[in-house]
Design an enzyme around this catalytic site. Structure first.
Site: not given
Length: 342
Positions: A138, A180, A213, A237, A241
Site C-alpha cells: 500500500y 507467504k 492461504d 487488511d 475483514d
C-alpha cells in the site's frame, strides 16, 4: 486535569451518522473536548484533497482521533492523479506514525447465531489481528507504463521488529505469524525477523508460522484456536475483514491504530455504506467499540472502556438487532439501548 482532546473525523456515507451516535455516548461518559474536521470525500469536496495539513496538524496535537468512514461512488476514479478519499486515511496513518492496527474479534454471546458459521465453530473465539499498517504494497512504489502496471511491496527489518513486539506483548499464550514465505522474499524476511524477535525477547510466548492461504481457511474452520495473528499490511487488511464475519457483521468490528507519539486513531472496520447513508439504518456498534478501544489504548481509561463494551453486550443480550444483524433497530434505537446499559 484538563479534558481529553479528541478530533472527530465523521468522513463520508454513514460516517457522520455513526459519529453523532458516538459523540452522544462520549457525552455520557465524561468531559471530553471534541473537535470535528473533514476527511476523505468530504475534504475533497471542500478543499480538493482528502487530508489537509491543518487537519493532520490538529490530529497530531490531539490526545486521540476518532474516525467514522471514508469513501463513496462519487469519488471513484481510475485517474492516477485525482484525489481519492482513501488517501486521507493512509495519510493519517503515515502522518501520525501509526504502524500497528489492532482488530479484536470476539463474537458477542448474543450473536453466535448471527454469524454465517455454525455456533459450535465460533464459540469461544477471542482473537486479535495485529496488522502492520504503514509498509508493504500500500505504501510501495506504484505506476503504469503502457499496458503494464506495478505495485511494489517492501519491508525493512525495523518495520517487522516493531510490529512483532506489539503482537508478542498483546498475546496471552500464542502468536501466529502469517506470511507467504514459500513465494515472496518480503515474507521470508518477515519470518526470519519474527523468529529472531521471539527467540531473543519473548521466548515464553508460543510462536507459530502460517501461510496466508492456510490462515484464511483456518480462520473459518477453527477460529477459536487463534490468540494473536500478526501479519503484513495487505494480508492483514483481507484477513481482518474475513474475521469480522465471525461476529455476524462488519458493522460489529472496531479497530485501533497505534504506535505513534499520540493516542492513536480509532475507527470501525466497516466502510462508508453509501447505499444506506441518510436512512437511519447504520449500525453504530462498531464505532462504539472503537470508542472503547480509544478509551483503553488512547486515553488510559480502562473502566470506561469496559463499561462501553459491557453496555454493548447487554444491549445485544436484551434483543437489540440492527438491520445488518437481521433486525429492525435504527441507529437511534441502538444508541438508546447502549446508553440505557451504561
Amino acid at each position: 486535569m484538563s479534558a481529553a482532546r479528541i478530533v472527530a473525523l465523521p468522513g463520508d456515507g454513514i460516517g457522520p451518522e455513526v459519529m453523532d451516535a458516538a459523540r452522544t455516548v462520549l457525552a455520557e461518559l465524561g468531559d471530553f473536548e471534541v473537535t470535528e474536521a473533514p476527511v476523505g470525500g468530504a475534504s475533497i469536496d471542500r478543499f480538493g484533497e482528502a487530508l489537509t495539513d491543518d487537519v493532520l496538524g490538529a490530529c497530531r496535537e490531539a490526545d486521540a482521533v476518532l474516525l467514522g468512514a471514508v469513501g463513496g461512488p462519487q469519488w471513484d476514479t481510475t485517474d492516477p492523479i485525482a484525489p481519492r478519499p482513501e488517501q486521507g486515511l493512509l495519510g493519517l496513518r503515515k502522518g501520525l506514525g501509526l504502524f500497528a492496527n489492532l482488530r479484536p474479534v470476539r463474537p458477542s454471546a448474543a450473536l453466535l447465531d448471527a454469524s454465517p458459521l455454525k455456533r459450535g465453530r465460533i464459540e469461544g473465539t477471542d482473537l486479535l489481528v495485529v496488522r502492520e499498517l504503514t509498509g508493504g504494497i500500500y505504501f510501495g512504489e506504484s505506476g503504469r507504463t503502457g499496458d503494464s502496471a506495478h505495485d511494489d511491496c517492501a519491508y525493512s527489518v525495523l518495520e517487522v521488529e516493531r510490529i512483532a513486539r506489539v503482537a508478542f506483548r498483546s498475546a496471552r499464550s500464542k502468536v501466529t505469524s502469517v506470511d507467504k514465505a514459500n513465494v515472496l522474499e518480503t515474507s521470508r524476511l518477515w519470518r526470519e525477523t519474527v523468529t529472531r524477535v521471539h527467540a531473543e525477547e519473548f521466548p515464553g510466548v508460543r510462536l507459530d508460522h502460517m501461510l496466508v492461504d492456510n490462515a484464511a481457511m483456518q480462520l473459518v474452520s477453527r477460529p477459536s484456536e487463534f490468540d494473536v495473528i500478526v501479519t503484513e499490511n495487505l494480508f492483514g487488511d483481507i484477513l481482518s475483514d474475513e474475521a469480522a464475519m465471525l461476529t455476524g457483521s462488519l458493522g460489529m468490528l472496531p479497530s485501533a491504530s497505534i504506535g505513534g507519539d499520540g493516542g492513536g486513531l480509532f475507527e470501525p472496520v466497516h466502510g462508508s455504506a453509501p447505499d444506506i447513508a441518510g436512512t437511519g439504518e447504520a449500525n453504530p456498534l462498531a464505532l462504539f467499540g472503537s470508542v472503547a478501544l480509544m478509551l483503553r489504548h488512547g486515553l488510559d481509561l480502562e473502566d470506561a472502556a469496559a463499561g462501553v463494551e459491557s453496555a454493548i453486550d447487554r444491549a445485544l443480550e436484551g434483543g437489540l438487532r440492527t438491520r445488518d444483524l437481521g433486525g429492525e433497530a435504527t441507529t437511534e434505537d441502538a444508541t438508546r439501548a447502549v446508553l440505557a446499559n451504561l
